[in-house]
Design a protein around this motif. Structure first.
Motif, short mmCIF file in Angstrom:
data_model
loop_
_atom_site.label_atom_id
_atom_site.label_comp_id
_atom_site.label_asym_id
_atom_site.label_seq_id
_atom_site.Cartn_x
_atom_site.Cartn_y
_atom_site.Cartn_z
N MET A 1 0.81 -1.21 0.00
CA MET A 1 0.00 0.00 0.00
C MET A 1 0.85 1.27 0.00
N PRO A 2 1.92 1.41 0.84
CA PRO A 2 2.74 2.62 0.77
C PRO A 2 3.31 2.86 -0.63
N ALA A 3 3.76 1.78 -1.30
CA ALA A 3 4.31 1.95 -2.65
C ALA A 3 3.25 2.46 -3.61
N LEU A 4 2.02 1.98 -3.47
CA LEU A 4 0.94 2.43 -4.35
C LEU A 4 0.61 3.90 -4.11
N VAL A 5 0.53 4.29 -2.84
CA VAL A 5 0.22 5.68 -2.52
C VAL A 5 1.32 6.61 -3.02
N VAL A 6 2.58 6.26 -2.77
CA VAL A 6 3.70 7.10 -3.21
C VAL A 6 3.78 7.13 -4.73
N THR A 7 3.49 6.01 -5.39
CA THR A 7 3.48 6.00 -6.86
C THR A 7 2.43 6.96 -7.40
N LEU A 8 1.27 6.97 -6.78
CA LEU A 8 0.20 7.88 -7.20
C LEU A 8 0.62 9.33 -7.00
N ILE A 9 1.21 9.62 -5.83
CA ILE A 9 1.69 10.98 -5.57
C ILE A 9 2.80 11.35 -6.54
N VAL B 1 -10.22 8.27 -5.79
CA VAL B 1 -11.56 7.82 -5.41
C VAL B 1 -11.61 6.30 -5.32
N LEU B 2 -10.99 5.62 -6.29
CA LEU B 2 -10.97 4.15 -6.26
C LEU B 2 -10.25 3.65 -5.01
N LEU B 3 -9.14 4.30 -4.69
CA LEU B 3 -8.39 3.91 -3.50
C LEU B 3 -9.22 4.17 -2.24
N ALA B 4 -9.93 5.29 -2.24
CA ALA B 4 -10.77 5.62 -1.08
C ALA B 4 -11.88 4.60 -0.90
N LEU B 5 -12.48 4.16 -1.99
CA LEU B 5 -13.57 3.19 -1.89
C LEU B 5 -13.09 1.86 -1.32
N VAL B 6 -11.84 1.51 -1.61
CA VAL B 6 -11.28 0.29 -1.02
C VAL B 6 -11.20 0.44 0.50
N LEU C 1 -6.53 1.94 5.32
CA LEU C 1 -5.60 1.12 4.55
C LEU C 1 -4.23 1.03 5.20
N LEU C 2 -4.03 1.75 6.30
CA LEU C 2 -2.73 1.79 6.96
C LEU C 2 -2.80 1.07 8.30
N ASP C 3 -1.70 0.46 8.68
CA ASP C 3 -1.56 -0.13 10.00
C ASP C 3 -0.16 0.16 10.50
N SER C 4 0.23 -0.43 11.61
CA SER C 4 1.52 -0.13 12.21
C SER C 4 2.68 -0.41 11.25
N ARG C 5 2.58 -1.51 10.52
CA ARG C 5 3.69 -1.90 9.63
C ARG C 5 3.75 -0.98 8.41
N THR C 6 2.62 -0.76 7.76
CA THR C 6 2.61 0.08 6.57
C THR C 6 2.89 1.53 6.92
N LEU C 7 2.51 1.94 8.13
CA LEU C 7 2.78 3.30 8.56
C LEU C 7 4.27 3.57 8.62
N ARG C 8 5.06 2.59 9.07
CA ARG C 8 6.50 2.76 9.14
C ARG C 8 7.16 2.68 7.76
N ARG D 1 9.68 5.71 4.28
CA ARG D 1 10.79 5.16 3.50
C ARG D 1 10.46 5.18 2.01
N ALA D 2 9.23 4.80 1.67
CA ALA D 2 8.82 4.83 0.27
C ALA D 2 8.82 6.26 -0.27
N LEU D 3 8.36 7.21 0.54
CA LEU D 3 8.35 8.60 0.11
C LEU D 3 9.78 9.13 -0.05
N ALA D 4 10.69 8.70 0.83
CA ALA D 4 12.08 9.14 0.74
C ALA D 4 12.73 8.70 -0.57
#
Length: 472
Positions: A1-9, A32-37, A128-135, A139-142
């Motif tokens: 999920m972090p990779a998908l969000v950063v890719t979109l950004i 919107v599609l991501l939000a619906l998930v 869509l975020l939890d403790s692991r994906t939050l951390r 890193r993905a954004l960096a």
């Protein structure tokens, strides 16, 4: 999920900030599609008051699109009729019997759709975020932010007047461009939000770091220096320095002011957080000071000071704000319609001759111009509810190390760009708006949604004694 969000950004950012229809249309559809998930199980209880506030705001914007009889519009907003007589030939000829409050319904419709899509994303992304994906998200954004920062600096210094050295922007030039953004202030706004999240991740690593093994202090220090924790901390430190330098390289006074606000907020958080301990608190304060010093020294103190002393741009903004306030006086209750500031300025701009100002260079004033009290009051309510929800979530995460600081860094990023918006309009850029909503989602990530093992691992109490030699 972090990779998908950063890719979109990232895709939106590289597409000139997604300011053109071919950029923002697929970007909003994807959000919107991501939000619906994320919303497939409904809105989380913690953000339901915020959801109500956002719905109220969207309803207020949509109300500007409701067709009404001319007599009703004239009674509610008489200057709308006067302006439409000059702006719309069809209206002046009496062809339109029912009209909305917005002077340009098509533009307001686009604004309402964007607001609705980003609002859904803000509400759905935390699920869509939890403790692991939050951390993993910082890193993905960096990984994206460092090349973007270097590209921005290089493109600024070796600029041939074209975006990516081959594209001529529709506004007729690229003298103010920085990296993939047509305006350097918008690059600075993006980097301001990103660097705050990265600083939060860095401070979380400092607090979470554990001493190395060994009998002596020297052995523990040496063991920690060769650990994965130390490598991650050094990499994140380098990332923050590069991003801060690129922010100062833009010479954006509004963004540098926002970074100063962020620095004060981080300093307050560090000084009031008991879990840090004396040694770690000194480390995070020193890291914050080093980042600020690196940005100032690399760009040049004399040049920065001279840039802040130049008052011409400030006076130009003050004149523009007076023009905007003239619209507020004529449209105090219902505004001219969201996303119609440029249309209103065709008739209200009196200052800055030779330059057409399509934005107010103050998003708070622009909301008041375009929305009047009808939109401004719900917007203020939504902001208050967002602040309340984030504050409550930070309190719930106070027993974590990295989880708390990543959420806090996201919250500080929101505060920093809010300070920049006093002088700019960075959040009108779709890619920046998406990053803003992502930071809000990070700050709202539920603490009770993490696994017991993850919470236990992230909640290890940091040593508070002077023998914590791994960071001393």
């Amino acid at each position: 999920m972090p990779a998908l969000v950063v890719t979109l950004i990232g895709l939106g950012t590289l597409a000139f900030g997604a300011v053109y229809p071919w950029g923002y249309q697929p970007l909003f559809v994807a959000t919107v599609l991501l939000a619906l998930v994320g919303l497939r199980r409904g809105v989380q209880r913690e953000v339901r008051p915020l959801a109500a506030g956002l719905l109220l705001l969207w309803a207020a914007v949509s109300a500007q699109l409701l067709p009404m009889p001319r007599a009703t519009v004239e009674a509610l907003s008489p200057h709308t009729i006067d302006l439409l007589n000059q702006y719309s030939p069809a209206f002046a000829n009496g062809a339109a019997e029912r009209i909305p409050l917005s002077i340009n319904p098509r533009s307001t419709q686009l604004g309402a759709l964007a607001l609705g899509g980003l609002g859904l994303y803000l509400l759905g992304a935390p699920a869509l975020l939890d403790s692991r994906t939050l951390r993993r998200l910082p890193r993905a954004l960096a990984i994206f932010a460092v090349p973007l920062a270097l590209f921005g600096i290089y493109s600024r210094e070796y600029n041939n007047g074209l975006m990516y050295w081959f594209w001529l922007p529709l506004d007729g030039g690229a003298s103010n461009q920085f990296g993939p953004f047509i305006n350097r202030n918008h690059f600075a706004g993006w980097m301001l939000m990103a660097v705050c999240l990265l600083v939060g991740a860095l401070f979380g690593q400092v607090e979470h770091a554990s001493p190395g093994g060994g009998d002596s202090r020297y052995q523990r220090r040496l063991a920690w220096m060769s650990s994965a924790q130390a490598n991650g901390l050094f990499l994140m430190s380098g990332t923050v320095l590069v991003c801060v330098i690129s922010l100062f390289w833009t010479l954006s006074r509004s963004a540098m002011t926002g970074f100063g606000v962020a620095g004060v907020a981080f300093l307050w958080l560090a000084l009031t957080r008991r879990r840090l301990g004396t040694t770690r608190r000194a480390v995070v304060v020193a890291a914050l000071g080093t980042a600020l010093l690196a940005g100032v020294m690399w760009r040049g103190p004399a040049r920065l000071l001279g840039w802040f002393r130049d008052e011409r741009d400030l006076f130009g903004r003050l004149d523009a704000w007076r023009d905007g306030w003239g619209v507020v006086r004529d449209f105090p209750l219902f505004g001219t319609g969201i996303n119609t500031y440029a249309d209103a300025m065709l008739f209200y701009q009196r200052s800055n001759p030779g330059t057409f100002l399509a934005q107010a260079h103050n998003d708070y004033l622009q909301v008041l111009v375009e929305g009047g009290l009808l939109v401004t009051i719900p917007a203020a309510i939504a902001i208050i509810l967002l602040v309340y929800a984030i504050r409550r979530n930070l309190r719930a995460a106070r027993d974590q190390a990295r989880g708390y600081w990543i959420r806090a860094g996201a919250a500080v990023g929101l505060l920093a760009v809010a300070a920049q918006e006093v002088f700019e309009f960075s959040l009108q850029i779709p890619a920046n708006a998406l990053l803003f909503c992502t930071l809000a989602a990070v700050a709202l990530t539920p603490v009770n949604g993490t696994s017991r093992r993850a919470v236990s691992r992230d909640s290890i109490e940091a040593p508070k004694s002077a023998s914590d030699v791994s960071l001393s």
